[in-house]
Each structure stands twice: as structure tokens, then as C-alpha cells.
Design a protein around this motif. Structure first.
Motif, PDB file in Angstrom:
ATOM      1  N   VAL A  61       0.789  -1.231  -0.057  1.00 57.62           N
ATOM      2  CA  VAL A  61       0.036   0.005  -0.109  1.00 57.62           C
ATOM      3  C   VAL A  61       0.737   1.282  -0.143  1.00 57.62           C
ATOM      4  CG1 VAL A  61      -1.777  -1.153   1.048  1.00 57.62           C
ATOM      5  CG2 VAL A  61      -0.254   0.093   2.531  1.00 57.62           C
ATOM      6  N   SER A  62       2.245   1.074   0.068  1.00 57.15           N
ATOM      7  CA  SER A  62       3.062   2.380  -0.019  1.00 57.15           C
ATOM      8  C   SER A  62       4.425   1.868  -0.592  1.00 57.15           C
ATOM      9  CB  SER A  62       3.187   2.977   1.291  1.00 57.15           C
ATOM     10  OG  SER A  62       3.995   1.829   1.994  1.00 57.15           O
ATOM     11  N   ASP A  63       5.472   2.772  -0.945  1.00 58.74           N
ATOM     12  CA  ASP A  63       6.552   2.577  -1.511  1.00 58.74           C
ATOM     13  C   ASP A  63       7.363   1.918  -0.433  1.00 58.74           C
ATOM     14  OD1 ASP A  63       5.999   3.511  -3.887  1.00 58.74           O
ATOM     15  OD2 ASP A  63       6.893   5.620  -3.573  1.00 58.74           O
ATOM     16  N   GLN A  64       7.007   2.429   0.867  1.00 57.50           N
ATOM     17  CA  GLN A  64       7.796   2.032   2.030  1.00 57.50           C
ATOM     18  C   GLN A  64       7.687   0.467   2.183  1.00 57.50           C
ATOM     19  OE1 GLN A  64       9.941   3.816   3.705  1.00 57.50           O
ATOM     20  NE2 GLN A  64      10.846   1.871   4.441  1.00 57.50           N
ATOM     21  N   ASP A  65       6.372  -0.245   1.823  1.00 56.82           N
ATOM     22  CA  ASP A  65       6.203  -1.320   1.864  1.00 56.82           C
ATOM     23  C   ASP A  65       7.361  -2.420   1.185  1.00 56.82           C
ATOM     24  OD1 ASP A  65       4.261  -1.429   3.598  1.00 56.82           O
ATOM     25  OD2 ASP A  65       2.648  -1.986   2.253  1.00 56.82           O
ATOM     26  N   LEU A  66       7.460  -1.963  -0.005  1.00 58.54           N
ATOM     27  CA  LEU A  66       8.297  -2.616  -1.155  1.00 58.54           C
ATOM     28  C   LEU A  66       9.734  -2.370  -0.545  1.00 58.54           C
ATOM     29  CD1 LEU A  66       8.866  -3.986  -3.866  1.00 58.54           C
ATOM     30  CD2 LEU A  66       8.852  -1.511  -4.797  1.00 58.54           C
ATOM     31  N   LYS A  67       9.875  -1.320  -0.059  1.00 58.54           N
ATOM     32  CA  LYS A  67      11.533  -1.104   0.392  1.00 58.54           C
ATOM     33  C   LYS A  67      11.697  -2.069   1.490  1.00 58.54           C
ATOM     34  CE  LYS A  67      11.821   3.693  -0.952  1.00 58.54           C
ATOM     35  NZ  LYS A  67      11.949   5.223  -0.809  1.00 58.54           N
ATOM     36  N   ASP A  68      10.952  -2.013   2.544  1.00 57.62           N
ATOM     37  CA  ASP A  68      10.878  -3.070   3.709  1.00 57.62           C
ATOM     38  C   ASP A  68      11.007  -4.308   3.354  1.00 57.62           C
ATOM     39  OD1 ASP A  68      10.898  -0.732   5.324  1.00 57.62           O
ATOM     40  OD2 ASP A  68       8.638  -0.913   5.826  1.00 57.62           O
ATOM     41  N   THR A  81      -7.750  -6.710   6.315  1.00 59.81           N
ATOM     42  CA  THR A  81      -9.066  -6.168   7.038  1.00 59.81           C
ATOM     43  C   THR A  81      -8.603  -5.502   8.399  1.00 59.81           C
ATOM     44  OG1 THR A  81      -9.218  -8.246   8.483  1.00 59.81           O
ATOM     45  CG2 THR A  81     -10.053  -8.387   6.185  1.00 59.81           C
ATOM     46  N   PHE A  82      -9.412  -5.467   9.430  1.00 64.88           N
ATOM     47  CA  PHE A  82      -8.972  -4.685  10.613  1.00 64.88           C
ATOM     48  C   PHE A  82      -8.381  -5.848  11.602  1.00 64.88           C
ATOM     49  CE2 PHE A  82     -12.525  -1.732   9.058  1.00 64.88           C
ATOM     50  CZ  PHE A  82     -11.763  -0.573   9.156  1.00 64.88           C
ATOM     51  N   ASP A  83      -8.375  -7.156  11.346  1.00 64.11           N
ATOM     52  CA  ASP A  83      -7.671  -7.993  12.078  1.00 64.11           C
ATOM     53  C   ASP A  83      -6.207  -7.867  11.476  1.00 64.11           C
ATOM     54  OD1 ASP A  83      -9.988  -8.814  13.186  1.00 64.11           O
ATOM     55  OD2 ASP A  83     -10.579 -10.241  11.687  1.00 64.11           O
ATOM     56  N   LYS A  84      -5.473  -7.474  12.452  1.00 62.40           N
ATOM     57  CA  LYS A  84      -3.782  -7.286  11.989  1.00 62.40           C
ATOM     58  C   LYS A  84      -3.237  -8.623  11.615  1.00 62.40           C
ATOM     59  CE  LYS A  84       0.000  -4.389  13.184  1.00 62.40           C
ATOM     60  NZ  LYS A  84       0.325  -3.347  14.459  1.00 62.40           N
ATOM     61  N   GLN A  85      -2.522  -8.671  10.487  1.00 60.82           N
ATOM     62  CA  GLN A  85      -1.739  -9.603  10.083  1.00 60.82           C
ATOM     63  C   GLN A  85      -0.346  -9.068   9.917  1.00 60.82           C
ATOM     64  OE1 GLN A  85      -3.367 -12.047   7.062  1.00 60.82           O
ATOM     65  NE2 GLN A  85      -5.582 -11.602   7.426  1.00 60.82           N
ATOM     66  N   PRO A 117      -3.224   2.106   9.062  1.00 66.31           N
ATOM     67  CA  PRO A 117      -2.865   3.579   9.560  1.00 66.31           C
ATOM     68  C   PRO A 117      -1.361   3.935   9.377  1.00 66.31           C
ATOM     69  CG  PRO A 117      -3.953   2.340  11.137  1.00 66.31           C
ATOM     70  CD  PRO A 117      -3.491   1.292  10.317  1.00 66.31           C
ATOM     71  N   GLY A 118      -1.247   5.374   8.764  1.00 68.11           N
ATOM     72  CA  GLY A 118      -0.035   5.894   8.724  1.00 68.11           C
ATOM     73  C   GLY A 118       0.763   5.855   7.414  1.00 68.11           C
TER      74      GLY A 118
END
Length: 577
Positions: A61-68, A81-85, A117-118
Motif C-alpha cells: 500500500v506504499s513505497d515503504q512496503d516495497l523497500k521493507d 482487514t481490521f484484523d492485523k496480520q 494507518p499511517g
């Protein structure tokens, strides 16, 4: 041999050879890479059976996801979903290997940012950028240690654009049109419109760049007893040099749109021209799909992925449409969606096929304008007024054909481009690439508009009763995704999302459509999905999915031999608007 016998023999030879020639040509066109057949210890999974093989997935959902993700041991928030994974790349690959999976889905989908979030930030990395390819290559190399290939959101109109524009100088061009009154004596006119600044869809937020505003004067007359207005094409004259464009609410960079006033006067020599059409032009970060440079660019991009060692098993293809905003009902002028994709390359192709007079399609936007009579001094201000070439039935039919040809050219041109690119990607991979999904982000009647007060709208979205307001079909057609059948050339199995948002598919539209698109596909097994309803209702709807054989429960699929129910379809599929 007599002359008659010779002619007869020649005719028989033609009759017998023609099918052979056609079939040979067809075989040449249909030659594709072999299926990447998955074989277990006891059974194999050909065609639709391969849909039963699980897949690991990472939705970015963000460029940071790909970098991480470049650090295989870094734990990421992967919630859908709102259930955190949470999981790391290594954990995902280990689980996938243990489960016998062979594919990791790696795709960007802005929709799921609401659950993380964020991370709702503008996107800077797209699949046509070198840095993106380098990071994907590293992830692919790691996954291959576990016998896993990638399913990438690579060949998608929404993903390819920024780098293409930078390299080629080309981009998408959209035209927004607004009709208004012109005083034939002074030439004075003034219209207001909502100028777009930013759109959002499942691949993120994109900046839309307004460029020039063009203005055309024309004359119109009524067709008695109808809502048609005759606008002779030869009467349309450009008067853009008279136009002054003024922001009405200030230039607000953070606003997705703002109101502008387009006004002017003069050209009193056009004494019979009593109407104007203002056309706002935009540059969008997407390809010119009709440029001769488009397919070579896509092939070079695919070559880069192959050279980087990326192992492709599939193409993530959810919602295959060109750039547009997903705002269902807040993207309109006077209640109508008034934008069309028109690049110079598309105009040239349209003119080559249908006549040189169409070389500049901007002025022809008047024949798409509908219900923009708010300036009228009588009750026709609320009529669905349309514009036609002339008053005869033939002229009215020609106008409808003009619009239908535009939509068909747009839809087929975009689809065929991506089909050709997919075939090239398959040659590089050495096997077919699964691309299972559906074309649209909204459907009719599911996401049409009714006035229902405080009551939930979706329970009313079945019959077109007096409280009906608007259909999103025009929005989908303008975005090159309204023809589910055509997109079946690209999509594996095909499918639809008609029963979304809690819409119950009461008349089985989604299920009948799934069976219809599936039976025409290379892999004849389409899905009719649903979501947004209570579990108890979903359970009952799934029983219908199973009954229709629309890619429902695997146990039912085993009994049904992974095939649709074969029934007569008692419905029509309107294609031309």
C-alpha cells in the motif's frame, strides 16, 4: 477436361482449400506458450484446476512496503482487514513452500491502505522504473530459493505511465466538456465547470494536470417532439482565442477539484452560433495506448524484468481499466460524467477508419454532452438533451454509431495492446501467465445511483424505478472496461464483482454473467464474487454460486468437473451507449 468441369474442379479446390488456409492462419495466431502445468505426487492441475492451488500474497500500500520487503527478515503489516496480520518475506516463503504453493502474489492496492494507518502517502515507485525492477528482482531471487515465482501487477494500465511519459514525452489526454449559451449578437458566453486536480484508484493517488481550454461555437436547432438538438458538424467553429479562464474558489493544491469560469465575447461574425462548448484538456500519468511507441515500450520493459532474473508465474490483473477516479458519484458536471480519453493518436486512428473530418475529436465532444441545459429559460433545463448530426432518422443513427465506434475503439485498442504485451511476456517466461481477475471497479446496476433517503441504497439497486438517478456504465465505458467479454482475451477464466457492497444479485445477473464470460474463455471457468454482506447471507449466496458452478466451493468444483452450469441466459448485455 471440359471448361465446365475445369471451373467445377477449380471451385471445389477453392472450397476445400479455403478452410485449410483459414485454419492454418488461425493456428498461427493462436500459437501460445505451453501451460505451466503443476504436477503433484499423484495428480496434476490443468486449466481451471490450477485455481485450487493456493498462493501466498503480499499486498503493498506504499513505497515503504516495497523497500521493507527487500529485507527478507523484516516483519511487515500485511493486514487486508481490521484484523492485523504481520509476517516477513522469509516467513511467507517458508509457509508457502510447506503448503506446496508455487506463486507469491506481489501487488500494489491502495484500497487496503485503510487497514494500515499511517501509510496513505503518494506513490513514487511504479513497475516501469528501474529502482522498482531492482527491488522486485531481489525479492524474486530470494523467493526462487523456495521454488516460488511471482505474480506481479505489471501489465496494468494503471501501473504503466510515469516512466513512459518521461521517456517518450507522451501521456494520456482526457477532455472534459461543458455546454453553454452564447449571445449571437455580442458573442458573450460564460460557463462553469469542475476542473480536476487529483484522482484516486486502487493503485494510489495520481496528479491530473490541466492544460489548455478550448472553446467551440456552434448553432443548434430542435428536432420537434424530441430531446434531440441538431448540431451540424460543419457549423462548429473554434473560438479559443476569445476565452478567459478564471478560478472561482482560489487555486487550492490540496483539493481534488476546483471551480473555474470560462468566459469570453466577440466573433460577432458568427451571428447564427448560439451555443458554445468549453473543453478542458488534461495530461494524465498513463500511456498513449494508441501510439505506435506503446507496445515496443512495454516489450522493452518486459525485457528488463527477464534480464533481471524475475521469475513470473502470473500477472495480477484486478480492475483492468485506464486512469480514472474511483469516486462513484462525485466526479460530474451537472450530474453527468463529462470526460473522455482522446489522445492525438486515438484521433488519428479514428479518422483513418471513419473519415478525415474526425481528425480533431475535441469539437465532437458535443455529441457526448447530455443534460447540460441548466442555462435554459424553460423546463428543458431538466431534460436529457442530446445532440445529433441532423434531424433525419439516418442522421440520428449516424450520431449513435459515432459514439459506439469511439467506445469500441477505446475498449478494443486498450485490451488488444495488453493482450499483445501478455503474449510477449509469456514468450519470455516460456509458459502461459495466469491473469485471473475482472475488468471493472464498479458495476451496473450495483453501483448505479438511486434516491433512497436514509435507507441503504443497495437493497433498492435492482429495478429502474422513478427514484433512479444515474448509471455508472458511462464511467466504465469511458475507462475502457465496460466490455467484460473483450477483457476475457486478457483475463484467465474472467470474472465479475457484481454482488459487492452487499448487493445480493437477486436476479442472478452476476452469476449468469460469470457463466457467459467463462464459457468463452481459454480457461472456461469464470467467477461471480460477492462481499459486503452478513455471513449468514453470504453463506446462502455461496449456495447459489455453487449451483451455477461459478468458481465456488472446491468440493462442488470436483463434482462439477470445474465447469459452469450450462443454462439458457435470459438477459441482454448492452454494449453500445
Amino acid at each position: 477436361m471440359t471448361p465446365i468441369a475445369a471451373v467445377t474442379a477449380f471451385a471445389l479446390a477453392l472450397a476445400s482449400s479455403a478452410p485449410v488456409a483459414i485454419s492454418q492462419e488461425k493456428r498461427t495466431m493462436d500459437i501460445r506458450e505451453p501451460e505451466q502445468l503443476y504436477r503433484g505426487d499423484l495428480v496434476s492441475f490443468p486449466g481451471p484446476w490450477a485455481f485450487q492451488i493456493g498462493r501466498a500474497h503480499v499486498i503493498l500500500v506504499s513505497d515503504q512496503d516495497l523497500k521493507d520487503l527487500s529485507d527478507p527478515d523484516r516483519v511487515l503489516n500485511l493486514s487486508l482487514t481490521f484484523d492485523k496480520q504481520e509476517a516477513s518475506l522469509r516467513q511467507l516463503c517458508e509457509r508457502a513452500q510447506a503448503a506446496g504453493h508455487r506463486t507469491l502474489i506481489l501487488a500494489f492496492d491502495h484500497f487496503f491502505s485503510q487497514y494500515r494507518p499511517g501509510q496513505n502517502r503518494p506513490r513514487e515507485l511504479t513497475p516501469d522504473m528501474d529502482e522498482y525492477i531492482e527491488r522486485i528482482a531481489a525479492i524474486s531471487k530470494f523467493a526462487q530459493q523456495y521454488g516460488i515465482g511471482l505474480e506481479l501487477s505489471l501489465l496494468s494500465p494503471l501501473e504503466l505511465g510515469p516512466a513512459y511519459s518521461k521517456q517518450s514525452g507522451q501521456s494520456g489526454i482526457w477532455l472534459q466538456y461543458r455546454k453553454g449559451y452564447r449571445d449571437p449578437t455580442t458573442g458573450a458566453y460564460a460557463v462553469q465547470m469542475w476542473r480536476q486536480n487529483r484522482w484516486a484508484h486502487n493503485k494510489g493517488v495520481v496528479t491530473v494536470t490541466p492544460t489548455r481550454v478550448r472553446v467551440f461555437a456552434f448553432r443548434e436547432s430542435e428536432v420537434s417532439g424530441t430531446s434531440y438538438r441538431v448540431v451540424p458538424p460543419e457549423s462548429i467553429v473554434e473560438i479559443s482565442d476569445t476565452a478567459i479562464v478564471t478560478p472561482m474558489d482560489g487555486e487550492k493544491p490540496d483539493s481534488p477539484m476546483h471551480r473555474i469560469l470560462v468566459r469570453g465575447e466577440g466573433r460577432t461574425d458568427l451571428a447564427s452560433h448560439n451555443r458554445i462548448l468549453a473543453v478542458q484538456e488534461y495530461r494524465t500519468p498513463e500511456m498513449d495506448y494508441f501510439s505506435p511507441d506503446a507496445l515496443p515500450y512495454m516489450k522493452r520493459l518486459l525485457d528488463k524484468y527477464a534480464a533481471a532474473g524475475v521469475k513470473l508465474n502470473g500477472l495480477y490483473a484486478d480492475e483492468m481499466h485506464i486512469q480514472q477516479d474511483w469516486n462513484y458519484f462525485g466526479h460530474h458536471d451537472n450530474g453527468e460524467f463529462a470526460m473522455r480519453y482522446v489522445t492525438p493518436s486515438l484521433s488519428r486512428l479514428y479518422a483513418e477508419r471513419y473519415g478525415a473530418e474526425y481528425s480533431d475529436l475535441a469539437k465532437y465532444m458535443v455529441y457526448f454532452a447530455y443534460g447540460q441545459e441548466d442555462w435554459a429559460s424553460n423546463v428543458t433545463a431538466k431534460d436529457g438533451v442530446m445532440h445529433v448530426f441532423g434531424s433525419s432518422p439516418e442522421d440520428i443513427r449516424r450520431t449513435a454509431l459515432f459514439r459506439a465506434r469511439y467506445y469500441r475503439l477505446l475498449q478494443d485498442g486498450v485490451t488488444d495492446l495488453f493482450v499483445d504485451a501478455k503474449r510477449y511476456a509469456e514468450k519470455l517466461a516460456g509458459h502461459r501467465l495466469e491473469s485471473r481477475a475482472h475488468a471493472t471497479w464498479a458495476e451496473s446496476p450495483t453501483i448505479d445511483r438511486w434516491r433512497t433517503g436514509s435507507d441503504r441504497m443497495y437493497r433498492h439497486a435492482y429495478e429502474y424505478t422513478s427514484n433512479f438517478v444515474w448509471s455508472n456504465t458511462v464511467h466504465q465505458a469511458a475507462s475502457a472496461c465496460y466490455d467484460y467479454f473483450k477483457w476475457g482475451d486478457f483475463l484467465t477464466g474472467n470474472g465479475n464483482d457484481h454482488a459487492e457492497c452487499g448487493w445480493l444479485d437477486r436476479n442472478y445477473v452476476g452469476l449468469a454473467l460469470a457463466c457467459s464470460t467463462g464459457i468463452l474463455n481459454d480457461v472456461p471457468y469464470s467467477y461471480g464474487a460477492h462481499w459486503g454482506m452478513p455471513d449468514a447471507v453470504s453463506h446462502r449466496r455461496m449456495a447459489l454460486v455453487n449451483t451455477f458452478g461459478a468458481a465456488g466451493s472446491p468440493l462442488w468444483g470436483l463434482v462439477q468437473d470445474m465447469q459452469h452450469r450450462d443454462v439458457d441466459v435470459l438477459m441482454l448485455y448492452p454494449m453500445d451507449l
